[in-house]
Design a protein around this motif. Structure first.
Motif, mmCIF file in Angstrom:
data_model
loop_
_atom_site.group_PDB
_atom_site.id
_atom_site.type_symbol
_atom_site.label_atom_id
_atom_site.label_comp_id
_atom_site.label_asym_id
_atom_site.label_seq_id
_atom_site.Cartn_x
_atom_site.Cartn_y
_atom_site.Cartn_z
ATOM 1 N N LEU A 285 28.262 17.918 7.227
ATOM 2 C CA LEU A 285 28.023 18.927 8.293
ATOM 3 C C LEU A 285 28.619 19.701 7.344
ATOM 4 O O LEU A 285 27.675 20.542 7.857
ATOM 5 C CB LEU A 285 27.635 17.887 9.315
ATOM 6 N N ALA A 286 29.705 20.072 8.456
ATOM 7 C CA ALA A 286 30.552 20.897 8.602
ATOM 8 C C ALA A 286 30.369 21.737 6.811
ATOM 9 O O ALA A 286 30.178 23.082 6.925
ATOM 10 C CB ALA A 286 32.428 21.025 8.410
ATOM 11 N N GLU A 287 29.915 21.230 6.162
ATOM 12 C CA GLU A 287 29.606 22.026 4.361
ATOM 13 C C GLU A 287 28.796 22.623 4.262
ATOM 14 O O GLU A 287 28.614 24.162 3.987
ATOM 15 C CB GLU A 287 29.766 21.146 3.357
ATOM 16 N N ILE A 288 27.766 22.248 5.399
ATOM 17 C CA ILE A 288 26.027 22.607 5.130
ATOM 18 C C ILE A 288 25.928 24.066 6.183
ATOM 19 O O ILE A 288 25.462 25.120 5.459
ATOM 20 C CB ILE A 288 25.566 21.693 5.437
ATOM 21 N N GLU A 289 26.608 23.539 7.150
ATOM 22 C CA GLU A 289 26.771 24.451 8.156
ATOM 23 C C GLU A 289 27.294 26.102 7.657
ATOM 24 O O GLU A 289 26.658 27.190 8.114
ATOM 25 C CB GLU A 289 27.211 24.152 9.815
ATOM 26 N N LYS A 290 28.209 25.865 7.104
ATOM 27 C CA LYS A 290 29.030 26.592 6.383
ATOM 28 C C LYS A 290 28.422 27.417 5.438
ATOM 29 O O LYS A 290 28.452 28.848 5.069
ATOM 30 C CB LYS A 290 30.231 26.607 5.803
ATOM 31 N N ALA A 291 27.485 26.741 4.923
ATOM 32 C CA ALA A 291 26.815 27.544 3.839
ATOM 33 C C ALA A 291 25.301 28.018 3.934
ATOM 34 O O ALA A 291 24.920 28.911 3.084
ATOM 35 C CB ALA A 291 26.068 26.343 2.734
ATOM 36 N N ILE A 292 24.844 27.279 4.984
ATOM 37 C CA ILE A 292 23.613 28.060 5.966
ATOM 38 C C ILE A 292 24.245 29.559 6.296
ATOM 39 O O ILE A 292 23.277 30.626 6.385
ATOM 40 C CB ILE A 292 23.177 27.221 6.682
ATOM 41 N N LYS A 293 24.917 29.264 7.006
ATOM 42 C CA LYS A 293 25.416 31.013 7.885
ATOM 43 C C LYS A 293 25.837 31.530 6.574
ATOM 44 O O LYS A 293 25.660 32.742 7.021
ATOM 45 C CB LYS A 293 27.353 30.677 8.439
ATOM 46 N N GLU A 294 26.553 31.437 5.625
ATOM 47 C CA GLU A 294 26.881 32.187 4.382
ATOM 48 C C GLU A 294 25.760 32.458 4.072
ATOM 49 O O GLU A 294 25.606 34.027 3.766
ATOM 50 C CB GLU A 294 27.475 31.911 3.373
ATOM 51 N N LEU A 295 24.704 32.006 3.589
ATOM 52 C CA LEU A 295 23.373 32.785 3.050
ATOM 53 C C LEU A 295 23.052 33.509 3.652
ATOM 54 O O LEU A 295 21.760 34.871 3.081
ATOM 55 C CB LEU A 295 22.195 31.389 2.274
ATOM 56 N N ALA A 296 22.630 33.611 5.240
ATOM 57 C CA ALA A 296 22.246 34.073 6.282
ATOM 58 C C ALA A 296 22.481 35.135 6.225
ATOM 59 O O ALA A 296 21.574 36.409 6.285
ATOM 60 C CB ALA A 296 21.974 32.977 7.559
ATOM 61 N N LEU A 297 23.497 35.690 6.620
ATOM 62 C CA LEU A 297 24.554 36.385 6.356
ATOM 63 C C LEU A 297 23.838 37.566 5.071
ATOM 64 O O LEU A 297 24.275 38.498 5.602
ATOM 65 C CB LEU A 297 26.012 36.647 6.342
ATOM 66 N N LYS A 298 24.300 37.022 4.413
ATOM 67 C CA LYS A 298 24.243 37.684 3.004
ATOM 68 C C LYS A 298 22.385 37.947 2.852
ATOM 69 O O LYS A 298 22.194 38.868 1.864
ATOM 70 C CB LYS A 298 23.967 36.536 1.515
ATOM 71 N N GLY A 299 21.700 37.113 3.155
ATOM 72 C CA GLY A 299 20.014 37.765 3.485
ATOM 73 C C GLY A 299 19.852 38.745 3.996
ATOM 74 O O GLY A 299 19.506 39.705 3.640
ATOM 75 N N ARG A 300 20.854 38.981 5.608
ATOM 76 C CA ARG A 300 20.341 39.643 6.613
ATOM 77 C C ARG A 300 21.172 41.296 6.174
ATOM 78 O O ARG A 300 20.438 41.753 6.129
ATOM 79 C CB ARG A 300 21.312 39.967 7.808
ATOM 80 N N ASP A 301 22.332 41.091 5.450
ATOM 81 C CA ASP A 301 22.752 42.247 4.638
ATOM 82 C C ASP A 301 22.523 42.670 3.062
ATOM 83 O O ASP A 301 22.328 43.903 2.827
ATOM 84 C CB ASP A 301 24.082 42.400 4.315
ATOM 85 N N GLY A 302 21.218 42.017 2.975
ATOM 86 C CA GLY A 302 20.742 42.240 1.484
ATOM 87 C C GLY A 302 21.773 42.234 0.447
ATOM 88 O O GLY A 302 21.664 42.549 -0.247
ATOM 89 N N LYS A 303 22.682 41.228 0.343
ATOM 90 C CA LYS A 303 23.055 40.809 -0.272
ATOM 91 C C LYS A 303 23.322 39.594 -1.186
ATOM 92 O O LYS A 303 23.610 39.441 -2.240
ATOM 93 C CB LYS A 303 24.647 40.218 -0.055
ATOM 94 N N LEU A 304 21.888 39.522 -1.059
ATOM 95 C CA LEU A 304 21.978 37.473 -2.186
ATOM 96 C C LEU A 304 21.876 37.955 -3.374
ATOM 97 O O LEU A 304 20.466 38.710 -3.657
ATOM 98 C CB LEU A 304 20.908 37.403 -1.620
ATOM 99 N N ALA A 305 22.232 37.438 -3.691
ATOM 100 C CA ALA A 305 22.121 36.930 -6.052
ATOM 101 C C ALA A 305 20.825 37.063 -6.119
ATOM 102 O O ALA A 305 20.771 35.462 -5.456
ATOM 103 C CB ALA A 305 23.244 36.423 -6.182
ATOM 104 N N MET A 306 20.236 37.044 -7.644
ATOM 105 C CA MET A 306 19.234 36.077 -8.316
ATOM 106 C C MET A 306 19.939 34.562 -8.569
ATOM 107 O O MET A 306 18.850 33.409 -8.133
ATOM 108 C CB MET A 306 19.147 36.419 -9.392
ATOM 109 N N ASP A 307 21.339 34.465 -8.449
ATOM 110 C CA ASP A 307 21.976 32.864 -8.432
ATOM 111 C C ASP A 307 21.204 31.857 -7.490
ATOM 112 O O ASP A 307 21.111 30.611 -6.993
ATOM 113 C CB ASP A 307 22.834 32.749 -8.859
#
Length: 398
Positions: A285-307
């Motif tokens: 559960l903790a790893e999932i929460e951290k991964a979701i938060k990281e992706l959400a922040l990257k999406g907000r800042d326009g930092k999502l990579a193609m991978d």
């Protein structure tokens, strides 16, 4: 130095210049972002390779470009543009005064300030006005003659101020990301036999669990315990039990995936994207929460990579964060199903013959009926309901 488009991802043929952050003649520093380039899924930033002065911008915002194409130039270590161009500027002024015919300026630049202002006030297109002045320049008389020849067109802009304000409108081109979203949604509607089934889940057990262990969980793992981690774990377990939902159609074949990559729909300033959580069956559960938060922040800042955006066998979308009570989500091709989570709302339910007020949430599963039958779709949704209403099952794998 040439400013080039970065190497584009394998599946991307071209890109669009979104925004230039510098102007010609402006001083830039090493690693300063010069321009944003938008592809179908991600935004690429092009930075300065050295200190210098921005030179010519070859392709402006909105232009379509390809990989490694030169879009601008800069001078590394150059002096301020004004000092370098003093002499040429004076020569150009002299030439313009003495011989207007040799000027390389565009037609718009050749207009006198009074003529340019007159054209702007009347909302005219300067390129459509025939000039009768010296060397074909447009004069005030030419503008007046053009207006009198088309009174209806000239009158329209003059009437605009009377209804301006509350009745104004703005027209802007769609971004590449928005175009891609639109095309994929239409593709999903037109190329799949999409059907949606619904159920509801009592969220009280998970809410009680979060209330009991929230502080301990956050202190131990450094992140808050949210609902999405429970959703992802429940979906992963359900995908194990119903492999058809984790499969996809490829031509005349059905491809069954033996791994569990779940896409999470994330709303960003540029539009909806679906970054992927990979190997969810191996995450707690903790790893999932951290991964979701990281992706959400990257999406907000326009930092999502193609991978971050490629792959994914199943999608979870949570419209409940915006207040949606119920919806019919659209499949994310080439996936075969998508789960919609919604607003948690207190409702009166009958439990053991008695009425109770419980925090209830509607679930919606949209699926491709070509590969998933009603039995599998309903069984999949019921499995998620049972796991969420008794989260101990997730821990005990039962």
């Amino acid at each position: 130095m040439e400013i080039k488009v970065p190497v584009l991802p394998e599946s991307v043929a071209d890109a669009t210049i979104a925004t230039w952050h510098v102007k010609t003649g402006e001083a830039v520093t090493r690693d300063q972002v010069l321009v944003d380039i938008e592809t179908d899924k991600v935004v690429l930033e092009v930075v300065a390779q050295a200190d210098g002065v921005m030179g010519e911008i070859i392709h402006d915002s909105g232009a379509t470009v390809t990989a490694e194409e030169v879009i601008g130039k800069m001078e590394a270590g150059g002096a301020p543009a004004a000092k370098k161009n003093d002499a040429p500027a004076k020569q150009d002024d002299t030439k313009t005064d003495a011989a207007p015919a040799s000027s390389d300026d565009s037609n718009d630049d050749a207009l006198s300030p009074s003529v340019r202002r007159m054209i702007a006030e009347k909302g005219l297109d300067a390129s459509k006005i025939k000039g009768t002045g010296k060397n074909g320049r447009v004069t005030k008389e030419d503008v007046e003659k053009f207006v009198s020849a088309a009174p209806a067109k000239a009158a329209a802009p003059a009437a605009a101020p009377a209804v301006a304000g509350d009745r104004s409108q703005k027209r802007i081109p769609m971004t590449r990301l928005r175009k891609t979203i639109a095309n994929r949604l239409l593709e999903a509607k037109n190329s799949t036999a999409m059907l949606t089934t619904f159920n509801e889940v009592n969220m009280k057990p998970i809410m009680d669990l979060r209330k009991q262990y929230q502080d301990v969980f956050e202190k131990r793992h450094g992140i808050r315990l949210g609902f999405m981690s429970f959703y992802v774990k429940a979906v992963t377990e359900a995908l194990k039990r119903f492999p058809e939902v984790n499969a996809a159609i490829d031509g005349d074949d059905i491809v069954y995936h033996n791994y569990f990559d779940v896409s999470i729909a994330v709303s960003t300033p540029r539009g909806l994207v679906t970054p992927v959580l990979r190997d969810c069956d191996k995450m707690n559960l903790a790893e999932i929460e951290k991964a979701i938060k990281e992706l959400a922040l990257k999406g907000r800042d326009g930092k999502l990579a193609m991978d971050d955006l490629t792959g994914g066998n199943f999608t979870i979308t949570n419209g409940g964060v915006f207040g949606s009570l119920m919806s019919t989500p659209i499949i994310n091709p080439p996936q075969s199903a998508i789960l919609g989570m919604h607003k948690i709302q207190d409702r009166v339910m009958v439990v053991d013959g008695k009425m109770e007020i419980l925090p209830m949430m509607y679930l919606a599963l949209s699926y491709d009926h070509r590969i998933i039958d009603g039995k599998e779709s309903v069984g999949f949704l019921v499995t998620i309901k049972e796991l969420l209403e008794d989260p101990t099952r997730i821990l005990l794998d039962i």
